[in-house]
Scaffold this motif. Structure first.
Motif, mmCIF file in Angstrom:
data_model
loop_
_atom_site.group_PDB
_atom_site.id
_atom_site.type_symbol
_atom_site.label_atom_id
_atom_site.label_comp_id
_atom_site.label_asym_id
_atom_site.label_seq_id
_atom_site.Cartn_x
_atom_site.Cartn_y
_atom_site.Cartn_z
ATOM 1 N N SER A 4 0.888 -1.209 -0.069
ATOM 2 C CA SER A 4 0.136 -0.068 -0.066
ATOM 3 C C SER A 4 0.804 1.143 -0.049
ATOM 4 O O SER A 4 0.336 2.360 -0.407
ATOM 5 C CB SER A 4 -0.963 0.131 0.883
ATOM 6 N N SER A 5 2.094 1.319 0.360
ATOM 7 C CA SER A 5 2.990 2.323 0.270
ATOM 8 C C SER A 5 3.683 2.591 -0.830
ATOM 9 O O SER A 5 4.494 3.465 -1.064
ATOM 10 C CB SER A 5 4.021 2.115 1.490
ATOM 11 N N ASP A 6 3.494 1.540 -1.921
ATOM 12 C CA ASP A 6 4.364 1.863 -3.155
ATOM 13 C C ASP A 6 3.479 2.649 -3.926
ATOM 14 O O ASP A 6 2.058 3.102 -4.028
ATOM 15 C CB ASP A 6 4.104 0.426 -3.700
ATOM 16 N N ILE A 7 4.226 3.279 -5.032
ATOM 17 C CA ILE A 7 3.521 4.231 -5.995
ATOM 18 C C ILE A 7 2.774 3.397 -6.683
ATOM 19 O O ILE A 7 3.057 2.528 -7.405
ATOM 20 C CB ILE A 7 4.680 4.947 -6.668
ATOM 21 N N PRO A 8 1.195 3.613 -6.833
ATOM 22 C CA PRO A 8 0.469 3.047 -7.656
ATOM 23 C C PRO A 8 0.707 2.775 -9.106
ATOM 24 O O PRO A 8 1.352 3.529 -9.897
ATOM 25 C CB PRO A 8 -0.722 3.869 -7.691
ATOM 26 N N GLY A 9 0.781 1.586 -9.557
ATOM 27 C CA GLY A 9 0.974 0.941 -10.907
ATOM 28 C C GLY A 9 2.513 0.653 -10.936
ATOM 29 O O GLY A 9 2.872 -0.015 -11.878
ATOM 30 N N VAL A 10 3.339 1.387 -10.224
ATOM 31 C CA VAL A 10 4.937 0.953 -10.420
ATOM 32 C C VAL A 10 5.077 -0.243 -9.910
ATOM 33 O O VAL A 10 5.975 -1.223 -10.551
ATOM 34 C CB VAL A 10 5.898 1.882 -9.732
ATOM 35 N N THR A 11 4.664 -0.880 -8.820
ATOM 36 C CA THR A 11 4.885 -2.152 -8.356
ATOM 37 C C THR A 11 4.447 -3.178 -9.586
ATOM 38 O O THR A 11 5.158 -4.268 -9.715
ATOM 39 C CB THR A 11 4.349 -2.505 -7.041
ATOM 40 N N MET A 50 15.144 -1.563 -6.391
ATOM 41 C CA MET A 50 13.998 -0.863 -7.134
ATOM 42 C C MET A 50 12.791 -0.713 -6.353
ATOM 43 O O MET A 50 12.162 0.109 -6.187
ATOM 44 C CB MET A 50 13.855 -1.430 -8.650
ATOM 45 N N ARG A 51 12.321 -1.892 -5.723
ATOM 46 C CA ARG A 51 11.225 -2.020 -4.886
ATOM 47 C C ARG A 51 11.162 -1.035 -3.730
ATOM 48 O O ARG A 51 10.333 -0.248 -3.270
ATOM 49 C CB ARG A 51 10.690 -3.469 -4.553
ATOM 50 N N ASP A 52 12.474 -1.342 -3.043
ATOM 51 C CA ASP A 52 12.769 -0.372 -2.069
ATOM 52 C C ASP A 52 12.905 0.910 -2.116
ATOM 53 O O ASP A 52 12.304 1.962 -1.608
ATOM 54 C CB ASP A 52 14.312 -0.826 -1.141
ATOM 55 N N ALA A 53 13.579 1.539 -3.312
ATOM 56 C CA ALA A 53 13.605 2.836 -3.932
ATOM 57 C C ALA A 53 12.319 3.584 -3.988
ATOM 58 O O ALA A 53 12.011 4.518 -3.688
ATOM 59 C CB ALA A 53 14.245 3.051 -5.188
ATOM 60 N N ALA A 54 11.406 2.849 -4.782
ATOM 61 C CA ALA A 54 9.922 3.207 -5.015
ATOM 62 C C ALA A 54 9.282 2.981 -3.615
ATOM 63 O O ALA A 54 8.375 4.270 -3.517
ATOM 64 C CB ALA A 54 9.411 1.915 -6.054
ATOM 65 N N ALA A 55 9.540 2.484 -2.864
ATOM 66 C CA ALA A 55 8.630 2.471 -1.540
ATOM 67 C C ALA A 55 8.987 3.684 -0.873
ATOM 68 O O ALA A 55 8.167 4.457 -0.218
ATOM 69 C CB ALA A 55 8.695 1.110 -0.726
ATOM 70 N N ARG A 56 10.355 4.025 -0.943
ATOM 71 C CA ARG A 56 10.960 5.144 -0.109
ATOM 72 C C ARG A 56 10.520 6.385 -0.772
ATOM 73 O O ARG A 56 9.886 7.327 -0.070
ATOM 74 C CB ARG A 56 12.501 5.143 -0.134
ATOM 75 N N ALA A 57 10.383 6.337 -2.091
ATOM 76 C CA ALA A 57 9.904 7.621 -2.915
ATOM 77 C C ALA A 57 8.383 7.921 -2.431
ATOM 78 O O ALA A 57 8.087 9.086 -2.098
ATOM 79 C CB ALA A 57 10.012 7.563 -4.317
ATOM 80 N N ALA A 58 7.713 6.961 -2.404
ATOM 81 C CA ALA A 58 6.264 7.047 -2.277
ATOM 82 C C ALA A 58 5.952 7.501 -0.720
ATOM 83 O O ALA A 58 5.248 8.341 -0.382
ATOM 84 C CB ALA A 58 5.526 5.742 -2.175
ATOM 85 N N GLN A 59 6.914 7.042 0.218
ATOM 86 C CA GLN A 59 6.743 7.344 1.689
ATOM 87 C C GLN A 59 7.270 8.824 1.610
ATOM 88 O O GLN A 59 6.549 9.679 2.686
ATOM 89 C CB GLN A 59 7.507 6.528 2.544
ATOM 90 N N ASP A 60 8.276 9.317 1.047
ATOM 91 C CA ASP A 60 8.731 10.719 1.094
ATOM 92 C C ASP A 60 7.574 11.651 0.759
ATOM 93 O O ASP A 60 7.193 12.483 1.164
ATOM 94 C CB ASP A 60 9.958 10.725 0.367
ATOM 95 N N ALA A 61 7.122 11.168 -0.500
ATOM 96 C CA ALA A 61 5.983 12.035 -1.009
ATOM 97 C C ALA A 61 4.674 12.115 -0.193
ATOM 98 O O ALA A 61 4.448 13.301 -0.065
ATOM 99 C CB ALA A 61 5.477 11.462 -2.539
#
Length: 101
Positions: A4-11, A50-61
């Protein structure tokens, strides 16, 4: 990190790409090539990164959005008449522009 913390669609896109690459690398004809094992290991490590980076980016946003909402809420509570005046001015401008049509 949760889904749920991932950017929608990216995962989903990452998972499809990884699935396609794994199908290609799982080809039995390629098992005799030693570099394939190394490539599979790098692929797995890269996907996790990549998954960790996408999750961190989503959390930061998400955190930045929460901070902005708190700041707007605080401003509206500290100076409600200014916010009401600005809303009135914007509403009047929009009404004026729509009436001219």
């Amino acid at each position: 990190m949760t889904e749920s913390s991932d950017i929608p669609g990216v995962t989903g896109e990452i998972d499809r790409l990884v699935g396609d690459l794994r199908k290609l690398l799982a080809n039995r004809e390629l098992d005799s090539i030693p570099e394939i094992r190394q490539l599979r290991d790098r692929l797995d490590g890269g996907v996790q990164t990549m998954r960790d980076a996408a999750a961190r980016a989503a959390q930061d946003a998400s955190q930045r959005a929460r901070d902005a909402a708190r700041a707007a809420d605080s401003y509206a509570h500290d100076d409600p008449w200014r916010v009401a005046g600005a809303a009135l001015a914007v509403g009047a401008l929009v009404g004026f522009l729509l009436a001219r049509r």
